[in-house]
Design a protein around this motif. Structure first.
Motif, mmCIF file in Angstrom:
data_model
loop_
_atom_site.group_PDB
_atom_site.id
_atom_site.type_symbol
_atom_site.label_atom_id
_atom_site.label_comp_id
_atom_site.label_asym_id
_atom_site.label_seq_id
_atom_site.Cartn_x
_atom_site.Cartn_y
_atom_site.Cartn_z
ATOM 1 N N SER A 29 34.355 -52.716 -5.772
ATOM 2 C CA SER A 29 35.390 -53.274 -5.406
ATOM 3 C C SER A 29 35.380 -54.876 -6.290
ATOM 4 C CB SER A 29 35.472 -53.798 -3.831
ATOM 5 O OG SER A 29 35.506 -52.585 -3.201
ATOM 6 N N ASN A 30 36.596 -55.113 -6.569
ATOM 7 C CA ASN A 30 36.797 -56.387 -7.228
ATOM 8 C C ASN A 30 38.026 -57.208 -6.977
ATOM 9 O OD1 ASN A 30 36.407 -58.279 -9.369
ATOM 10 N ND2 ASN A 30 37.534 -57.028 -10.976
ATOM 11 N N ILE A 31 38.098 -58.508 -7.210
ATOM 12 C CA ILE A 31 39.166 -59.213 -6.841
ATOM 13 C C ILE A 31 39.905 -59.944 -8.094
ATOM 14 C CG2 ILE A 31 39.932 -61.134 -5.298
ATOM 15 C CD1 ILE A 31 36.719 -61.175 -4.204
ATOM 16 N N MET A 32 41.239 -59.994 -7.859
ATOM 17 C CA MET A 32 41.812 -61.005 -8.975
ATOM 18 C C MET A 32 42.744 -61.826 -8.438
ATOM 19 S SD MET A 32 44.260 -58.167 -11.090
ATOM 20 C CE MET A 32 45.291 -56.956 -10.150
ATOM 21 N N THR A 33 42.777 -62.984 -9.033
ATOM 22 C CA THR A 33 43.765 -64.029 -8.546
ATOM 23 C C THR A 33 45.269 -63.986 -9.247
ATOM 24 O OG1 THR A 33 42.101 -65.580 -8.232
ATOM 25 C CG2 THR A 33 44.234 -66.775 -8.196
ATOM 26 N N VAL A 82 37.719 -67.224 -8.679
ATOM 27 C CA VAL A 82 37.971 -65.611 -8.842
ATOM 28 C C VAL A 82 38.990 -65.503 -9.997
ATOM 29 C CG1 VAL A 82 39.052 -63.958 -7.812
ATOM 30 C CG2 VAL A 82 37.629 -65.143 -6.517
ATOM 31 N N GLY A 83 39.794 -66.240 -10.402
ATOM 32 C CA GLY A 83 40.824 -66.271 -11.459
ATOM 33 C C GLY A 83 40.276 -66.602 -12.828
ATOM 34 N N THR A 84 38.880 -67.141 -13.091
ATOM 35 C CA THR A 84 38.554 -67.765 -14.247
ATOM 36 C C THR A 84 37.123 -67.126 -14.595
ATOM 37 O OG1 THR A 84 37.477 -69.676 -13.003
ATOM 38 C CG2 THR A 84 39.697 -69.949 -14.109
ATOM 39 N N CYS A 85 36.801 -65.798 -13.684
ATOM 40 C CA CYS A 85 35.792 -64.919 -14.202
ATOM 41 C C CYS A 85 36.095 -63.768 -14.158
ATOM 42 C CB CYS A 85 34.418 -65.160 -13.384
ATOM 43 S SG CYS A 85 34.616 -64.804 -11.488
ATOM 44 N N SER A 86 35.210 -62.654 -14.814
ATOM 45 C CA SER A 86 35.634 -61.230 -14.736
ATOM 46 C C SER A 86 34.759 -60.078 -13.655
ATOM 47 C CB SER A 86 35.692 -61.023 -16.307
ATOM 48 O OG SER A 86 35.838 -59.541 -16.230
ATOM 49 N N GLY A 87 35.408 -59.489 -13.185
ATOM 50 C CA GLY A 87 34.761 -58.277 -12.493
ATOM 51 C C GLY A 87 33.877 -57.347 -13.267
ATOM 52 N N ALA A 88 34.130 -57.758 -14.762
ATOM 53 C CA ALA A 88 33.253 -56.942 -15.399
ATOM 54 C C ALA A 88 32.028 -57.117 -15.414
ATOM 55 C CB ALA A 88 33.799 -56.991 -17.188
ATOM 56 N N ASP A 89 31.633 -58.657 -15.082
ATOM 57 C CA ASP A 89 30.115 -58.950 -15.300
ATOM 58 C C ASP A 89 29.793 -59.717 -13.941
ATOM 59 O OD1 ASP A 89 31.439 -61.217 -15.655
ATOM 60 O OD2 ASP A 89 30.824 -61.445 -17.693
ATOM 61 N N THR A 90 30.767 -59.729 -12.890
ATOM 62 C CA THR A 90 30.551 -60.520 -11.761
ATOM 63 C C THR A 90 30.843 -59.612 -10.509
ATOM 64 O OG1 THR A 90 31.298 -62.361 -13.122
ATOM 65 C CG2 THR A 90 31.136 -62.909 -10.716
ATOM 66 N N ARG B 168 43.220 -78.873 -10.924
ATOM 67 C CA ARG B 168 42.145 -77.975 -11.332
ATOM 68 C C ARG B 168 41.861 -77.897 -12.752
ATOM 69 N NH1 ARG B 168 41.044 -79.811 -7.252
ATOM 70 N NH2 ARG B 168 40.040 -79.039 -5.476
ATOM 71 N N ARG B 169 42.703 -78.548 -13.457
ATOM 72 C CA ARG B 169 42.802 -78.275 -15.086
ATOM 73 C C ARG B 169 41.538 -78.050 -15.745
ATOM 74 N NH1 ARG B 169 47.693 -79.305 -17.732
ATOM 75 N NH2 ARG B 169 46.777 -79.828 -19.485
ATOM 76 N N GLU B 170 40.452 -78.654 -15.254
ATOM 77 C CA GLU B 170 39.166 -78.768 -15.877
ATOM 78 C C GLU B 170 38.544 -77.293 -15.784
ATOM 79 O OE1 GLU B 170 38.057 -81.012 -18.000
ATOM 80 O OE2 GLU B 170 36.143 -79.670 -18.471
ATOM 81 N N MET B 171 38.959 -76.932 -14.406
ATOM 82 C CA MET B 171 38.064 -75.500 -14.138
ATOM 83 C C MET B 171 39.004 -74.303 -14.844
ATOM 84 S SD MET B 171 37.470 -75.263 -9.828
ATOM 85 C CE MET B 171 36.975 -73.521 -10.049
ATOM 86 N N MET B 172 40.068 -74.779 -14.903
ATOM 87 C CA MET B 172 40.969 -73.604 -15.651
ATOM 88 C C MET B 172 41.525 -73.721 -17.079
ATOM 89 S SD MET B 172 43.926 -72.857 -12.733
ATOM 90 C CE MET B 172 44.552 -71.484 -13.865
#
Lengths: 180, 180
Positions: A29-33, A82-90, B168-172
């Motif tokens: 399972s994966n999650i996207m924002t 969740v929106g700034t990393c990828s399910g490809a490797d996380t 959250r500009r820094e995180m994003m």
């Protein structure tokens, strides 16, 4: 989480909150924002904009299933993370301490920590515009949760939380769908 | 109203506010209130859901032009009022004391009293789902306005106003489009 009448489920997306969308590839399972969502029918039907640039997209299109989960302001950093990393490797459930809960109709999990969850089927793909059309088939709401304020992305890295609520039911009564 | 860079114009719609959409039939201008909107591209492109049940739809499809105007919370009753009467028998600009302002690229007028306005062309119609695809070509923002809080429709006759803003500009930063 209590069952929410499906006739009211469009009200989860109509105000335009940031949502988390879970998918299942058959293996994991994966999650996207996602912030690009729209109600298109009270039944309910929804449009979301996504495409091959999202790791979740392949699983969404192949399985034709997802869950839309609604985070609240206490989950802002989770939603951004969740929106700034990828399910490809996380494994995003593990990384962000989110609890997958088995749904009744689809394989992608609900997210326990969210205010509401909706099981959805993919009913169409408008490829030219990267629009995926969803039908909501079951919805759940966590009434026991104190924090109910959702998050709205501006798109420039800032976010706005829900403020005060205004009641215009009397003015709008001819326009409010039955069961709402 | 000052010109707003078109690269930032998607941020007017991304948070999911109630919008007013103006159209012009060739004979007269009209306004509809819409909550079912979605960004589909940063360029910017937008999807809105509407159909023949809205009097404005015929003018929108025929002229292939509209203006998306963003009302703030002081215009809540105006937005609800515009959404609960019909252009078939009402001059909504007159009825609600709204001032039409000539745009530069399209015939439907901007609305002076709104926080922001965007001139749009209709670039596609996804009839099966009642989705109209728009391209924003010019945007304007009223910086002199004190009240900048927009409105989110829940869909059950209640509305939520914008609350506090979080940065959250820094995180994003890897995800924020150029010029934003």
């Amino acid at each position: 989480m209590e069952t929410m009448p499906i006739s009211k489920a469009f009200t989860l997306v109509e105000p335009g909150p940031v949502v988390l969308v879970t998918t299942n590839s058959g293996k994991k399972s994966n999650i996207m924002t996602i912030s690009w969502t729209m109600v298109i029918d009270f039944t309910p039907r929804f449009a979301i904009t996504t495409g091959p640039w999202n790791h979740s997209f392949a699983a969404l299109v192949k399985s034709k299933e997802c869950v839309i989960a609604i985070p609240t302001i206490d989950l802002l950093d989770t939603a951004v993370g969740v929106g700034t990393c990828s399910g490809a490797d996380t494994d995003k459930f593990a990384k962000f301490g989110l609890t997958p809960v088995k749904g009744k109709h689809v394989r992608p999990p609900l997210i326990k920590e969210c205010l509401a969850n909706m099981e959805c089927k993919v009913i169409d793909l408008v490829e030219q515009h990267n629009i995926v059309v969803l039908e909501g088939i079951a919805a759940y709401f966590d009434n026991s949760r104190k924090e109910k304020r959702t998050i709205h992305a501006i798109g420039d890295g800032t976010f706005v939380v829900d403020g005060r609520r205004f009641n215009r039911r009397e003015m709008m009564k001819a326009k409010i769908p039955e069961g709402c």
